[in-house]
Design a protein around this motif. Structure first.
Motif, PDB file in Angstrom:
ATOM      1  N   TRP A 294      28.738 -16.128  10.709  1.00  0.00           N
ATOM      2  CA  TRP A 294      30.120 -16.336  10.271  1.00  0.00           C
ATOM      3  C   TRP A 294      30.419 -17.799   9.987  1.00  0.00           C
ATOM      4  CZ3 TRP A 294      34.300 -15.320   7.950  1.00  0.00           C
ATOM      5  CH2 TRP A 294      35.488 -16.010   8.233  1.00  0.00           C
ATOM      6  N   ASN A 295      30.015 -18.689  10.881  1.00  0.00           N
ATOM      7  CA  ASN A 295      30.332 -20.109  10.678  1.00  0.00           C
ATOM      8  C   ASN A 295      29.702 -20.651   9.401  1.00  0.00           C
ATOM      9  OD1 ASN A 295      31.939 -20.398  12.968  1.00  0.00           O
ATOM     10  ND2 ASN A 295      30.189 -20.842  14.288  1.00  0.00           N
ATOM     11  N   ALA A 296      28.465 -20.242   9.126  1.00  0.00           N
ATOM     12  CA  ALA A 296      27.803 -20.695   7.900  1.00  0.00           C
ATOM     13  C   ALA A 296      28.442 -20.053   6.671  1.00  0.00           C
ATOM     14  CB  ALA A 296      26.321 -20.382   7.959  1.00  0.00           C
ATOM     15  N   VAL A 297      28.779 -18.765   6.761  1.00  0.00           N
ATOM     16  CA  VAL A 297      29.429 -18.083   5.626  1.00  0.00           C
ATOM     17  C   VAL A 297      30.739 -18.776   5.280  1.00  0.00           C
ATOM     18  CG1 VAL A 297      30.564 -15.948   4.902  1.00  0.00           C
ATOM     19  CG2 VAL A 297      28.335 -15.846   6.010  1.00  0.00           C
ATOM     20  N   LYS A 298      31.528 -19.071   6.300  1.00  0.00           N
ATOM     21  CA  LYS A 298      32.813 -19.743   6.066  1.00  0.00           C
ATOM     22  C   LYS A 298      32.602 -21.130   5.457  1.00  0.00           C
ATOM     23  CE  LYS A 298      37.175 -20.970   8.284  1.00  0.00           C
ATOM     24  NZ  LYS A 298      37.221 -22.316   7.666  1.00  0.00           N
ATOM     25  N   ARG A 299      31.610 -21.846   5.963  1.00  0.00           N
ATOM     26  CA  ARG A 299      31.346 -23.195   5.440  1.00  0.00           C
ATOM     27  C   ARG A 299      30.903 -23.135   3.985  1.00  0.00           C
ATOM     28  NH1 ARG A 299      31.971 -27.205   3.680  1.00  0.00           N
ATOM     29  NH2 ARG A 299      31.084 -29.264   4.160  1.00  0.00           N
ATOM     30  N   LEU A 300      30.063 -22.154   3.646  1.00  0.00           N
ATOM     31  CA  LEU A 300      29.616 -21.996   2.262  1.00  0.00           C
ATOM     32  C   LEU A 300      30.781 -21.605   1.354  1.00  0.00           C
ATOM     33  CD1 LEU A 300      26.274 -20.140   2.970  1.00  0.00           C
ATOM     34  CD2 LEU A 300      26.482 -22.410   1.935  1.00  0.00           C
ATOM     35  N   ALA A 301      31.669 -20.749   1.858  1.00  0.00           N
ATOM     36  CA  ALA A 301      32.841 -20.360   1.077  1.00  0.00           C
ATOM     37  C   ALA A 301      33.730 -21.569   0.793  1.00  0.00           C
ATOM     38  CB  ALA A 301      33.624 -19.277   1.807  1.00  0.00           C
ATOM     39  N   ASP A 302      33.885 -22.449   1.782  1.00  0.00           N
ATOM     40  CA  ASP A 302      34.701 -23.651   1.601  1.00  0.00           C
ATOM     41  C   ASP A 302      34.036 -24.661   0.677  1.00  0.00           C
ATOM     42  OD1 ASP A 302      36.590 -22.594   3.317  1.00  0.00           O
ATOM     43  OD2 ASP A 302      35.868 -23.695   5.075  1.00  0.00           O
ATOM     44  N   ALA A 303      32.723 -24.806   0.803  1.00  0.00           N
ATOM     45  CA  ALA A 303      32.003 -25.828   0.039  1.00  0.00           C
ATOM     46  C   ALA A 303      31.755 -25.419  -1.406  1.00  0.00           C
ATOM     47  CB  ALA A 303      30.659 -26.126   0.722  1.00  0.00           C
ATOM     48  N   PHE A 304      31.661 -24.091  -1.651  1.00  0.00           N
ATOM     49  CA  PHE A 304      31.348 -23.598  -2.994  1.00  0.00           C
ATOM     50  C   PHE A 304      32.353 -22.513  -3.411  1.00  0.00           C
ATOM     51  CE2 PHE A 304      27.413 -24.968  -0.957  1.00  0.00           C
ATOM     52  CZ  PHE A 304      26.883 -25.845  -1.896  1.00  0.00           C
ATOM     53  N   PRO A 305      33.630 -22.861  -3.538  1.00  0.00           N
ATOM     54  CA  PRO A 305      34.652 -21.831  -3.794  1.00  0.00           C
ATOM     55  C   PRO A 305      34.451 -21.081  -5.108  1.00  0.00           C
ATOM     56  CG  PRO A 305      35.555 -24.039  -4.119  1.00  0.00           C
ATOM     57  CD  PRO A 305      34.219 -24.218  -3.471  1.00  0.00           C
ATOM     58  N   GLY A 306      33.887 -21.734  -6.109  1.00  0.00           N
ATOM     59  CA  GLY A 306      33.667 -21.067  -7.386  1.00  0.00           C
ATOM     60  C   GLY A 306      32.421 -20.209  -7.429  1.00  0.00           C
ATOM     61  N   ALA A 307      31.483 -20.487  -6.531  1.00  0.00           N
ATOM     62  CA  ALA A 307      30.205 -19.774  -6.537  1.00  0.00           C
ATOM     63  C   ALA A 307      30.149 -18.662  -5.492  1.00  0.00           C
ATOM     64  CB  ALA A 307      29.056 -20.751  -6.283  1.00  0.00           C
ATOM     65  N   PHE A 308      30.901 -18.801  -4.412  1.00  0.00           N
ATOM     66  CA  PHE A 308      30.803 -17.885  -3.277  1.00  0.00           C
ATOM     67  C   PHE A 308      31.397 -16.512  -3.597  1.00  0.00           C
ATOM     68  CE2 PHE A 308      32.817 -15.864   0.371  1.00  0.00           C
ATOM     69  CZ  PHE A 308      31.771 -15.803   1.282  1.00  0.00           C
ATOM     70  N   THR A 309      30.680 -15.460  -3.175  1.00  0.00           N
ATOM     71  CA  THR A 309      31.197 -14.095  -3.211  1.00  0.00           C
ATOM     72  C   THR A 309      30.837 -13.417  -1.897  1.00  0.00           C
ATOM     73  OG1 THR A 309      30.978 -13.899  -5.612  1.00  0.00           O
ATOM     74  CG2 THR A 309      31.175 -11.862  -4.380  1.00  0.00           C
ATOM     75  N   LEU A 310      31.809 -12.729  -1.316  1.00  0.00           N
ATOM     76  CA  LEU A 310      31.576 -12.003  -0.065  1.00  0.00           C
ATOM     77  C   LEU A 310      30.816 -10.716  -0.355  1.00  0.00           C
ATOM     78  CD1 LEU A 310      32.145 -11.798   3.009  1.00  0.00           C
ATOM     79  CD2 LEU A 310      34.249 -10.558   2.418  1.00  0.00           C
ATOM     80  N   ASN A 311      29.753 -10.499   0.389  1.00  0.00           N
ATOM     81  CA  ASN A 311      28.990  -9.268   0.223  1.00  0.00           C
ATOM     82  C   ASN A 311      29.586  -8.151   1.065  1.00  0.00           C
ATOM     83  OD1 ASN A 311      26.805  -7.729  -0.809  1.00  0.00           O
ATOM     84  ND2 ASN A 311      25.727  -7.938   1.139  1.00  0.00           N
ATOM     85  N   SER A 312      29.279  -6.921   0.692  1.00  0.00           N
ATOM     86  CA  SER A 312      29.653  -5.753   1.464  1.00  0.00           C
ATOM     87  C   SER A 312      28.699  -4.630   1.076  1.00  0.00           C
ATOM     88  CB  SER A 312      31.100  -5.331   1.134  1.00  0.00           C
ATOM     89  OG  SER A 312      31.421  -4.105   1.751  1.00  0.00           O
ATOM     90  N   VAL A 313      28.430  -3.725   1.994  1.00  0.00           N
ATOM     91  CA  VAL A 313      27.538  -2.603   1.721  1.00  0.00           C
ATOM     92  C   VAL A 313      28.037  -1.841   0.484  1.00  0.00           C
ATOM     93  CG1 VAL A 313      26.649  -0.419   2.580  1.00  0.00           C
ATOM     94  CG2 VAL A 313      26.848  -2.382   4.125  1.00  0.00           C
ATOM     95  N   GLY A 314      27.114  -1.550  -0.418  1.00  0.00           N
ATOM     96  CA  GLY A 314      27.446  -0.819  -1.636  1.00  0.00           C
ATOM     97  C   GLY A 314      27.745  -1.692  -2.825  1.00  0.00           C
ATOM     98  N   SER A 315      27.899  -2.995  -2.621  1.00  0.00           N
ATOM     99  CA  SER A 315      28.198  -3.899  -3.723  1.00  0.00           C
ATOM    100  C   SER A 315      27.002  -4.020  -4.663  1.00  0.00           C
ATOM    101  CB  SER A 315      28.553  -5.295  -3.171  1.00  0.00           C
ATOM    102  OG  SER A 315      29.716  -5.244  -2.393  1.00  0.00           O
ATOM    103  N   LYS A 316      27.275  -4.034  -5.962  1.00  0.00           N
ATOM    104  CA  LYS A 316      26.236  -4.221  -6.968  1.00  0.00           C
ATOM    105  C   LYS A 316      26.523  -5.509  -7.736  1.00  0.00           C
ATOM    106  CE  LYS A 316      24.829  -0.790  -9.597  1.00  0.00           C
ATOM    107  NZ  LYS A 316      24.850   0.243 -10.697  1.00  0.00           N
ATOM    108  N   PHE A 317      25.637  -6.486  -7.573  1.00  0.00           N
ATOM    109  CA  PHE A 317      25.775  -7.764  -8.257  1.00  0.00           C
ATOM    110  C   PHE A 317      25.028  -7.689  -9.582  1.00  0.00           C
ATOM    111  CE2 PHE A 317      26.517  -8.486  -3.830  1.00  0.00           C
ATOM    112  CZ  PHE A 317      27.604  -9.338  -3.824  1.00  0.00           C
ATOM    113  N   ILE A 318      25.720  -8.023 -10.660  1.00  0.00           N
ATOM    114  CA  ILE A 318      25.164  -7.919 -12.003  1.00  0.00           C
ATOM    115  C   ILE A 318      25.122  -9.314 -12.600  1.00  0.00           C
ATOM    116  CG2 ILE A 318      25.415  -6.844 -14.268  1.00  0.00           C
ATOM    117  CD1 ILE A 318      27.190  -4.695 -12.823  1.00  0.00           C
ATOM    118  N   LEU A 319      23.917  -9.869 -12.727  1.00  0.00           N
ATOM    119  CA  LEU A 319      23.738 -11.242 -13.181  1.00  0.00           C
ATOM    120  C   LEU A 319      23.035 -11.234 -14.532  1.00  0.00           C
ATOM    121  CD1 LEU A 319      22.590 -12.869  -9.810  1.00  0.00           C
ATOM    122  CD2 LEU A 319      24.912 -12.444 -10.645  1.00  0.00           C
ATOM    123  N   THR A 320      23.593 -11.975 -15.495  1.00  0.00           N
ATOM    124  CA  THR A 320      23.036 -12.018 -16.855  1.00  0.00           C
ATOM    125  C   THR A 320      22.852 -13.454 -17.326  1.00  0.00           C
ATOM    126  OG1 THR A 320      25.275 -11.932 -17.801  1.00  0.00           O
ATOM    127  CG2 THR A 320      24.133  -9.832 -17.472  1.00  0.00           C
TER     128      THR A 320
END
Length: 320
Positions: A294-320
């Motif tokens: 949690w502490n690292a996730v929060k720090r990454l979210a703060d440091a990279f607000p434009g890049a960070f996405t929260l994961n969750s079971v069932g999520s499909k990330f589509i990168l092109t």
């Protein structure tokens, strides 16, 4: 940097990373331009069951290149039935998977292997680092006691299944060369030291367990952009990125998805060093999972607000 002749990873049009299991599930998260969340229902009524989360990780990676489509399973979670339960809820075609890769030996990445074997109608290759079968392995506790990892992988048992076992310490290309397996990762940073209390037995003697079986996956998008997919990243995420750049000859890391193992007192001390190094690399997509903490996730979210996405079971990330 020039493309490595020894690791000729093919460029793909897009890659999809579907989370079959992770530590967190939230069915109310919205879609974004890079992630499609699972529907609340496939019909007109809300279901009586739901996706499940656990302390484990399993991802389905699908690459698209022209008319080609290739799917690979990366790790299989902790609980024997968690991944297959979610596969049913997500309506995943497990028969489309053409290879399975294990990131390392720990039980939270290998637990549902037998359940996956039972689901497959045709044999597929299983890619592992040779040290994945090392046993026993344990954690030294402060009181001197040993906390042993369960033995979820026995080579002879796998040989008796329909898997074609492929052991390799060196990098491999799979999925018609659209996905790369790093193999054993070079350790070069001065702050990523692994698990200091992890040990294993070798020839009857105990020694520090550097978890050399730790390996990750890499995909190349158009315009020389890399997507790195990690299991637990016991080698350290900066070591892993550096090795992927060396293998491919590419210096543009577009996406970073997976476990980063920055949880707990041993690893939280290197969160800031990791963030500083990632700022130099500047990924456009950061999706921390599983053992990141949690502490690292929060720090990454703060440091990279434009890049960070929260994961969750069932999520499909589509990168092109």
């Amino acid at each position: 940097m020039a493309q490595s002749a020894n690791f000729p990873l093919k460029e793909v049009d897009r890659v999809e990373i579907t989370t079959l299991i992770d530590n967190y599930v939230d069915l109310l998260l919205p879609d974004t331009p890079i992630v499609k969340r699972p529907p609340l229902s496939h019909g007109k009524e809300l279901p009586t069951d739901t996706l499940v989360a656990e302390h484990g990780l399993s991802l389905m990676i699908t690459t698209y290149r022209g008319s080609e489509r290739h799917s690979v399973l990366f790790d299989v979670g902790h609980n024997e039935n968690g991944v297959t339960y979610n596969i049913d809820r997500l309506r995943i075609d497990i028969q489309s998977v053409e290879a399975l890769v294990l990131s390392h030996a720990h039980m939270d990445h290998t637990g549902a292997l037998n359940s996956i074997v039972d689901r497959l109608s045709t044999p597929i290759p299983l890619f592992v680092h040779p040290q994945i079968f090392s046993f026993p392995r344990w954690l030294e506790q402060k009181n001197g006691n040993r906390l042993f990892f369960p033995r979820t992988l026995v080579k002879e048992d796998i040989d008796a299944t329909d898997f074609t076992l492929v052991e390799s310490q060196t990098p491999k290309l799979i999925a018609n060369d659209t996905i790369g397996i790093t193999g054993e990762i070079e350790r070069t940073t001065d702050f990523e030291k692994g698990m200091p209390n992890a040990y294993l037995e070798v020839d009857g003697h105990s020694q520090r367990d550097s978890i050399l079986d730790d390996q990750s996956l890499v995909v190349k998008l158009k315009n020389e952009r890399l997507v790195l997919i990690t299991g637990c990243c016991h080698a350290g995420i900066i070591n892993t990125i550096g090795y992927a750049l060396k293998l491919t000859g590419i210096d543009n890391v577009y996406g970073l998805l997976g476990g980063l193992h920055l949880s707990g007192p041993f690893f939280e001390t290197v969160i800031e060093s990791t963030v500083d190094a990632l700022k130099e690399i500047n990924p456009e997509v950061i999706v921390p999972m599983h053992c990141t903490g949690w502490n690292a996730v929060k720090r990454l979210a703060d440091a990279f607000p434009g890049a960070f996405t929260l994961n969750s079971v069932g999520s499909k990330f589509i990168l092109t």
